[in-house]
Scaffold this motif. Structure first.
Motif, PDB file in Angstrom:
ATOM      1  N   ALA A  32      32.153  35.707  41.238  1.00 13.76           N
ATOM      2  CA  ALA A  32      32.359  37.111  40.882  1.00 13.76           C
ATOM      3  C   ALA A  32      33.667  37.639  41.467  1.00 13.76           C
ATOM      4  O   ALA A  32      34.387  38.399  40.806  1.00 13.76           O
ATOM      5  CB  ALA A  32      31.179  37.938  41.378  1.00 13.76           C
ATOM      6  N   LEU A 349      30.894  44.109  40.109  1.00 11.72           N
ATOM      7  CA  LEU A 349      30.913  42.824  40.812  1.00 11.72           C
ATOM      8  C   LEU A 349      29.588  42.577  41.519  1.00 11.72           C
ATOM      9  O   LEU A 349      28.987  41.504  41.407  1.00 11.72           O
ATOM     10  CB  LEU A 349      32.057  42.816  41.829  1.00 11.72           C
ATOM     11  CG  LEU A 349      32.106  41.681  42.839  1.00 11.72           C
ATOM     12  CD1 LEU A 349      32.448  40.377  42.146  1.00 11.72           C
ATOM     13  CD2 LEU A 349      33.119  41.980  43.929  1.00 11.72           C
ATOM     14  N   ASN A 352      26.730  41.916  39.024  1.00 11.86           N
ATOM     15  CA  ASN A 352      26.818  40.578  38.451  1.00 11.86           C
ATOM     16  C   ASN A 352      26.216  39.537  39.383  1.00 11.86           C
ATOM     17  O   ASN A 352      25.514  38.623  38.950  1.00 11.86           O
ATOM     18  CB  ASN A 352      28.271  40.228  38.141  1.00 11.86           C
ATOM     19  CG  ASN A 352      28.763  40.867  36.856  1.00 11.86           C
ATOM     20  OD1 ASN A 352      27.972  41.286  36.023  1.00 11.86           O
ATOM     21  ND2 ASN A 352      30.065  40.963  36.702  1.00 11.86           N
TER      22      ASN A 352
END
Length: 405
Positions: A32, A349, A352
Motif C-alpha cells: 500500500a 491507504l 486498503n
C-alpha cells in the motif's frame, strides 16, 4: 475358504495453509505504501505478490500451489484495456453533449454497456488467473467465450429485480456451471454440481429477514395513519427496524457469504476429484465487523487530522477557521486542500490494508481451513494441457474496478 481382499477407501486430501498472518499484513502494508509512492501503479505487482503468497502457502495432500503470473503482465493488460475503454467514455461524452440538447439521452446505455463489459472482464480475469496456477507441475487452464458468459450474466440479471432477488441462486449456479464447464486441470474436465435450489433453501430465511426489515419502515407509518391509535406503535416498530438495518446487516451479509462460499466450494469437481466445505455459518461476519470497526477508527483519525490541520493553518495565516473553507480564500484554502489531500490518501491507504488483511488474507485462511478434497487418486496421473491466456481480462477488471480473487 477364500478371503476377499477389500481395498480401503482412499483418504481425503488434506488442505492446509502454512502462511503467517504477520507476514501477509506486512506484505499488504508495504504494498500500500508503494502504491502511494507510485500513484497506484504498484497495484499490479502487489496483486501478484498477494496471490503468490496465498497460493504458495496453500497445499493439498502436502503439495503447494504455484502462481506464475507477473505484475508486468497485469500492467500491459491494463494499458491495453484502457485503450479500449477510454474511447468509449469519450464517445459517450461527446454524443451526450449533442443529445442533451434534445433531452433524449440518459446514462442507462453506458451503465448497460459497462455492466456487460464488466462481466466479460470477470470471465477473462478468472481465465488469466487459472492459467497462471499450477499444482504438482500441471497447470490449470480455461476455454470458453467471455462474451457468451457476459450475455448469460446480463440476461439473468434482468430477472433479478422482477423476482425481488429470488432468482439469484439459480443465476449463480448457471453462471458457475458455464465457467466450470470450460475449466480444466491438465486433462481433467471441470464441472459444477451445485444447484440453485440448494442455495435457495439455505438462504431463503436471510432474504425474508432482509425484505421484512426494509419493508416495515416503509409501510408501517403510512398504514397506521388510517388508524391514528396505531401510529405510536408504528413509529416504534419503524424505528426498531431502522435501527436493526445497520446493526444486523453485517451479520446477515456475513452469514449469506459463508453459506454461498460453502455451497460454491462443495460444488466444484475436476474429473473424479471433488471438494467439500464445512465452513460454519458464523465464520465470516466477525471479519466484516472488524472491517467496519477499523473503518470507523480510521475515519475518526482522519476527521481529527482535518481539524488539527485547519487549526494549524488558521494559526499560521491568521485566518478564522470558519473562513478557511470559504471559496476563493487562497491564503488558507490552498494549504488546507494540500493537507486534506495528503490525509485522504492516508485514509485510503489504511483502508486498503484493512480490506486486504481481513477480506483477502483472513478470508482465504478460513476458506482453506474448512475445505477437504476427495478422490485424490484421480489426480495422480494427469497430463498437461491448455495454453496461457492474456492479461487483458485482468486489465479490464482493474479498469472497471471489478474486485475478486
Amino acid at each position: 475358504m477364500n478371503q476377499m481382499l477389500v481395498t480401503p477407501p482412499a483418504l481425503p486430501g488434506l488442505v492446509a495453509f502454512s502462511g503467517e498472518r504477520g507476514e501477509f499484513r506486512r506484505l499488504a502494508t508495504r504494498g500500500a505504501l508503494l502504491e502511494l509512492v507510485t500513484v497506484g501503479f504498484y497495484r499490479f505487482w502487489l496483486a501478484t505478490d498477494i496471490r503468490r503468497h496465498l497460493w504458495s502457502h496453500t497445499s493439498v495432500d502436502g503439495d503447494a500451489f504455484e502462481y506464475t503470473g507477473r505484475g508486468k503482465e497485469l500492467l500491459i493488460g491494463f494499458l491495453f484495456a484502457l485503450a479500449i475503454v477510454a474511447p468509449v467514455y469519450l464517445a459517450y461524452f461527446l454524443v451526450g453533449l449533442e443529445a442533451e440538447r434534445f433531452k433524449a439521452f440518459a446514462s442507462f446505455p453506458l451503465v448497460a454497456f459497462f455492466y456487460i463489459f464488466g462481466q466479460f472482464a470477470i470471465y477473462r480475469a478468472r481465465r488469466y488467473r487459472l492459467t497462471r496456477t499450477a499444482w504438482r507441475g500441471v497447470r490449470f487452464w480455461m476455454t470458453g467465450s467471455g462474451w457468451a458468459y457476459a450475455a448469460r450474466a446480463a440476461l439473468w440479471t434482468l430477472l433479478l429485480p422482477l423476482t425481488l432477488g429470488l432468482i439469484l441462486p439459480w443465476r449463480e449456479a448457471a453462471l458457475e456451471r458455464y465457467k466450470m464447464a470450460h475449466s480444466h486441470y491438465g486433462d481433467l474436465q471441470g464441472r459444477f454440481e451445485g444447484r440453485g435450489s440448494e442455495l435457495f433453501k439455505r438462504g431463503l430465511w436471510i432474504w425474508l429477514v432482509a425484505v421484512v426489515t426494509v419493508l416495515v419502515p416503509i409501510l408501517a407509518i403510512p398504514l397506521a395513519k388510517s388508524s391514528p391509535g396505531l401510529l405510536p406503535l408504528a413509529k416504534i416498530i419503524s424505528g426498531a427496524a431502522g435501527l436493526f438495518i445497520p446493526i444486523g446487516a453485517p451479520f446477515l451479509y456475513g452469514i449469506f457469504k459463508a453459506v454461498e462460499w460453502r455451497w460454491w466450494i462443495s460444488g466444484i469437481r475436476f474429473g473424479e476429484v471433488r471438494l467439500e466445505s464445512a465452513l460454519p455459518r458464523g465464520a465470516l461476519f466477525g471479519l466484516y465487523w472488524k472491517v467496519i470497526g477499523w473503518f470507523l477508527l480510521v475515519a475518526a483519525v482522519f476527521m481529527g487530522y482535518l481539524f488539527l490541520s485547519a487549526t494549524a493553518v488558521a494559526s499560521l495565516t491568521g485566518t478564522p477557521i470558519a473562513k478557511i473553507f470559504t471559496p476563493g480564500n487562497l491564503q488558507g484554502g490552498v494549504p488546507i486542500l494540500v493537507l486534506a489531500g495528503i490525509g485522504y490518501l492516508g485514509f485510503i491507504l489504511a483502508l486498503n490494508v484493512v480490506m486486504r488483511v481481513y477480506l483477502l488474507g483472513d478470508l482465504w485462511v478460513r476458506l482453506v481451513g474448512a475445505t477437504t478434497v476427495y478422490g485424490m487418486d484421480a489426480a495422480a496421473d494427469v497430463a498437461a494441457r491448455g495454453e496461457l491466456a492474456s492479461a487483458v481480462g485482468e486489465g479490464l477488471a482493474d479498469g472497471l474496478d471489478v474486485v475478486g480473487f
